[in-house]
Design a protein around this motif. Structure first.
Motif, mmCIF file in Angstrom:
data_model
loop_
_atom_site.group_PDB
_atom_site.id
_atom_site.type_symbol
_atom_site.label_atom_id
_atom_site.label_comp_id
_atom_site.label_asym_id
_atom_site.label_seq_id
_atom_site.Cartn_x
_atom_site.Cartn_y
_atom_site.Cartn_z
ATOM 1 N N ALA A 139 31.378 30.527 51.461
ATOM 2 C CA ALA A 139 32.059 30.761 52.729
ATOM 3 C C ALA A 139 33.525 31.118 52.515
ATOM 4 N N ALA A 140 34.175 30.434 51.560
ATOM 5 C CA ALA A 140 35.583 30.707 51.295
ATOM 6 C C ALA A 140 35.785 32.119 50.760
ATOM 7 N N VAL A 141 34.916 32.552 49.849
ATOM 8 C CA VAL A 141 35.052 33.890 49.278
ATOM 9 C C VAL A 141 34.878 34.949 50.369
ATOM 10 N N ALA A 142 33.861 34.804 51.185
ATOM 11 C CA ALA A 142 33.626 35.776 52.259
ATOM 12 C C ALA A 142 34.789 35.797 53.247
ATOM 13 N N ALA A 143 35.271 34.618 53.637
ATOM 14 C CA ALA A 143 36.398 34.549 54.569
ATOM 15 C C ALA A 143 37.648 35.153 53.943
ATOM 16 N N GLY A 144 37.854 34.908 52.650
ATOM 17 C CA GLY A 144 39.022 35.444 51.971
ATOM 18 C C GLY A 144 39.052 36.961 51.978
ATOM 19 N N PHE A 145 37.901 37.590 51.745
ATOM 20 C CA PHE A 145 37.869 39.053 51.771
ATOM 21 C C PHE A 145 38.085 39.590 53.192
ATOM 22 N N VAL A 146 37.583 38.889 54.193
ATOM 23 C CA VAL A 146 37.839 39.322 55.574
ATOM 24 C C VAL A 146 39.331 39.231 55.894
ATOM 25 N N LEU A 147 40.020 38.201 55.382
ATOM 26 C CA LEU A 147 41.465 38.101 55.603
ATOM 27 C C LEU A 147 42.205 39.291 54.992
ATOM 28 N N ASN A 148 41.700 39.824 53.865
ATOM 29 C CA ASN A 148 42.292 41.049 53.313
ATOM 30 C C ASN A 148 42.311 42.172 54.336
ATOM 31 N N VAL A 149 41.265 42.234 55.151
ATOM 32 C CA VAL A 149 41.108 43.332 56.108
ATOM 33 C C VAL A 149 41.913 43.077 57.378
ATOM 34 N N VAL A 150 41.788 41.885 57.948
ATOM 35 C CA VAL A 150 42.306 41.657 59.303
ATOM 36 C C VAL A 150 43.759 41.189 59.329
ATOM 37 N N GLU A 151 44.304 40.757 58.187
ATOM 38 C CA GLU A 151 45.723 40.406 58.108
ATOM 39 C C GLU A 151 46.374 41.180 56.953
ATOM 40 N N PRO A 152 46.363 42.518 57.007
ATOM 41 C CA PRO A 152 46.839 43.311 55.876
ATOM 42 C C PRO A 152 48.345 43.234 55.662
ATOM 43 N N HIS A 153 49.069 42.762 56.658
ATOM 44 C CA HIS A 153 50.509 42.560 56.511
ATOM 45 C C HIS A 153 50.830 41.219 55.871
ATOM 46 N N LEU A 154 49.792 40.434 55.619
ATOM 47 C CA LEU A 154 49.981 39.074 55.106
ATOM 48 C C LEU A 154 49.284 38.818 53.771
ATOM 49 N N ASN A 155 48.343 39.662 53.394
ATOM 50 C CA ASN A 155 47.676 39.522 52.092
ATOM 51 C C ASN A 155 46.868 40.785 51.828
ATOM 52 N N GLY A 156 46.431 40.953 50.576
ATOM 53 C CA GLY A 156 45.689 42.156 50.249
ATOM 54 C C GLY A 156 44.872 42.014 48.985
ATOM 55 N N LEU A 157 44.021 42.983 48.751
ATOM 56 C CA LEU A 157 43.109 42.981 47.607
ATOM 57 C C LEU A 157 43.845 42.907 46.277
ATOM 58 N N LEU A 158 45.051 43.469 46.190
ATOM 59 C CA LEU A 158 45.802 43.506 44.934
ATOM 60 C C LEU A 158 46.888 42.429 44.900
ATOM 61 N N GLY A 159 46.657 41.342 45.640
ATOM 62 C CA GLY A 159 47.623 40.260 45.717
ATOM 63 C C GLY A 159 47.308 39.105 44.786
ATOM 64 N N ASP A 160 47.743 37.898 45.205
ATOM 65 C CA ASP A 160 47.669 36.685 44.391
ATOM 66 C C ASP A 160 46.867 35.621 45.144
ATOM 67 N N MET A 161 46.334 34.626 44.424
ATOM 68 C CA MET A 161 45.552 33.621 45.133
ATOM 69 C C MET A 161 45.317 32.374 44.269
ATOM 70 N N PRO A 162 46.037 31.280 44.534
ATOM 71 C CA PRO A 162 45.661 29.988 43.960
ATOM 72 C C PRO A 162 44.692 29.275 44.899
ATOM 73 N N ALA A 163 43.700 28.607 44.336
ATOM 74 C CA ALA A 163 42.719 27.882 45.160
ATOM 75 C C ALA A 163 42.376 26.556 44.503
ATOM 76 N N LEU A 164 42.397 25.494 45.286
ATOM 77 C CA LEU A 164 41.864 24.204 44.839
ATOM 78 C C LEU A 164 40.394 24.144 45.230
ATOM 79 N N VAL A 165 39.551 23.788 44.284
ATOM 80 C CA VAL A 165 38.113 23.645 44.532
ATOM 81 C C VAL A 165 37.708 22.228 44.163
#
Length: 596
Positions: free
Chosen positions: A40-66
């Motif tokens: 669910a997190a991976v799918a939501a993360g990729f959707v955020l790339n699309v719908v908040e492009p001024h705030l994150n993107g495919l060529l950005g950075d991402m730390p995650a606690l699992v």
């Protein structure tokens, strides 16, 4: 019952809280389809790339606690790319720079977010690459109602796009027009990248083999080739107003992968708290808590001046240490144990007095005193906090539409698996779009210094000391929490207030999120032009009567913020009895929690 802007969600099946309702809905969709929190997190993360492009993107950075359900503690997946091989202080100085610009190609490090998501999916997920990518492909291809703030960022940069960044104009100004807020916006090039990744991945058989094929196609195949081809000839306007070329190559991308490491653990009043390592600002939250354990903050009401004063003064001390001593532990011997020790906190807590400090006061770590002295000297030369062209995450004006920011997501499933992730970078205003990819490169290198001998000195292969800082915690009764917020240097300020209200006042997640927040401008910004505003404090309405005047009386330079303008906190929790909870901020009117 105290009023909250939304109900705190409760249930037993699953909870997803993100900074955009479409991402939350997609994450819940995957839980309903049988996926776990990591899917669910991976799918939501990729959707955020699309719908908040001024705030994150495919060529950005991402730390995650699992935090897998059966484990005693979470781990950190590091999706923070390193500085390229050509990123030397000498080269940047030769370009006439004293600071790394807030936008432009020299501000770019190796893109890390995609590989981190793939590592999470491979090692912890259950679903196929196609299942987690299809929702994002849909919104990029068929369109999504573009946010007013995203449209505003495009409008503000339209002139730059047309005259200096034509590849961005082609994507963000379809038909040479600024998108209209609320109308469908498409990014077919981005959809095409994910579709091609799927095509190449599905040429092999097996779930893990397909994920590995996608990682290769990204870092060593067509994505890296597109970046490399563009960077060979590109010379573009950056945040200083000059045209410069970058140093990132396809070889840099091919030589880097996301990694997994233990989270850094701290304790506070019987709670366990986990943050990223010293390559993030996360340990500053742990230091703040250890300092506050020496004070009487638990006796102060959550809306009182004493509560705000103690928290802010503790943060000033912790964040001064951040500036002096934090950096990539793989390349610098960070004094982690000393900084997190109770003895050090007791020594430092004596500096918290009744008056607001206007000084930068890092501690003196034996053998590294020069790092503290050099920070104080840098801070004395720092200009007041200000915006750079396309610069970075905001400080004193959190919701200013001209600045880049970040997104966040938290997920918990019925089995107890949890994720807290803070993707960022690759903002549409940070760099020109890479031809054929539909998205720009990141600007995380602006967090390096061009002074030699620091933990944060620019160096090939070194991670920038990022502001991105997801959080997890465990209460004395066994309840597990995942929480976080966008906001650059503000992230751990707002997370500290959330945690203190949970620990000392027993608030629900939603009530703690809704409660008013403050933002200290005293802390030196991690973003170009690296300024600060000593003693400055932005305060939302809603604190106790007289609290603002009391803070002013203690020397805080208080500015009253507009209502609901600070922080974008989200959180999920799982009790020892299996009951799940979630909350999301009403600020910005786009974050939502979903669950049942």
């Amino acid at each position: 019952m105290d009023f909250t802007t939304r109900p705190e969600l409760t249930g037993t099946f699953g909870m997803v809280a993100t900074t955009h309702w479409l991402a939350s809905a997609v994450g819940m969709k995957l839980l309903e389809a049988g996926g776990n929190a990591f899917d669910a997190a991976v799918a939501a993360g990729f959707v955020l790339n699309v719908v908040e492009p001024h705030l994150n993107g495919l060529l950005g950075d991402m730390p995650a606690l699992v935090w897998p359900a059966g484990d005693d503690a979470p781990q950190m997946i590091c999706g923070q790319g390193c500085a390229p091989a050509g990123a030397t202080v000498a080269h940047y100085r030769d370009q006439g720079l004293d600071l790394i610009p807030g936008s432009g190609l020299l501000a770019t490090v190796i893109p890390g977010a995609f590989d981190a998501w793939m590592l999470m999916l491979r090692d912890h997920g259950t679903m196929s690459l196609r299942e987690v990518l299809e929702p994002a492909i849909h919104y990029a291809e068929a369109g999504h109602p573009i946010l007013a703030r995203a449209a505003g960022v495009i409008a503000d940069h339209a002139g730059l796009f047309r005259t200096e960044w034509p590849t961005s104009a082609a994507v963000w100004l379809p038909g040479d027009a600024v998108p209209v807020a609320g109308r469908l916006f498409r990014n077919p090039d981005l959809a095409g990248v994910w579709t091609r990744l799927l095509t190449e991945a599905e040429a092999v058989t097996g779930r893990e083999a397909q994920i590995e094929a996608a990682r290769r196609a990204f870092a060593q195949g067509f994505v890296a080739e597109a970046v490399d081809n563009y960077m060979r000839d590109a010379c573009v306007m950056d945040g200083t107003g000059a045209r410069r070329s970058g140093v990132l190559t396809g070889q840099d991308m091919a030589g880097w992968t996301a990694t997994v490491e233990p989270a850094v653990q701290g304790g506070y009043h019987g709670w366990d708290i986990w943050k990223g390592g010293f390559w993030t600002q996360g340990p500053a939250l742990l230091q703040s808590l250890t300092l506050l354990a020496q004070t009487g903050i638990g006796d102060a009401g959550p809306l009182e001046a004493d509560f705000v004063h103690l928290a802010v003064e503790a943060m000033k001390l912790a964040f001064a240490d951040r500036e002096a001593y934090y950096g990539d532990p793989a390349q610098f011997d960070i004094p982690a144990a000393h900084l997190l020790s109770e003895d050090y906190a007791r020594e430092r807590a004596g500096l918290i007095g009744p008056w607001a400090s206007t000084e930068q006061r890092p501690g003196l770590v034996p053998g590294l005193e020069n790092l503290a002295e050099r920070f104080v000297a840098r801070a004395a030369r720092a200009i007041p906090a200000a915006k750079g062209a396309g610069g970075g995450e905001p400080t004193m004006a959190h919701l200013d539409k001209r600045e880049g920011d970040t997104v966040h997501l938290d997920v918990v499933d019925r089995w107890g698996n949890m994720v807290s992730a803070t993707p960022s970078g690759g903002w549409l205003q940070s760099n020109p779009v890479v031809p054929g990819l539909g998205v720009p490169l990141n600007t995380r290198a602006q967090m390096f210094w061009l002074d030699e001998g620091l933990p944060t000195t620019l160096a090939p292969g070194r991670r920038p000391r990022t502001t991105l800082t997801p959080s997890m915690a465990r209460a004395p009764d066994g309840t597990r929490l995942a929480f976080g917020t966008p906001g650059g240097d503000s992230q751990d300020q707002w997370q500290l207030f959330l945690l203190l209200r949970l620990v000392h006042h027993g608030m629900t997640l939603q009530a703690a999120i809704d409660a008013p927040l403050v933002l200290s401008g005293h802390l030196q910004s991690s973003f170009y032009p690296r300024g600060s505003e000593p003693g400055a404090l932005l305060v939302e309405p809603g604190f106790a009567p007289g609290a603002v005047e009391a803070l002013r009386g203690r020397g805080h330079r208080v500015t009253q913020a507009d209502p609901w303008t600070l922080g974008r906190l989200t959180a999920v929790a799982r009790g020892a009895d299996g009951l799940l909870r979630a909350g999301a901020t009403p600020r910005l009117m786009q974050a939502y929690a979903a669950g049942r």
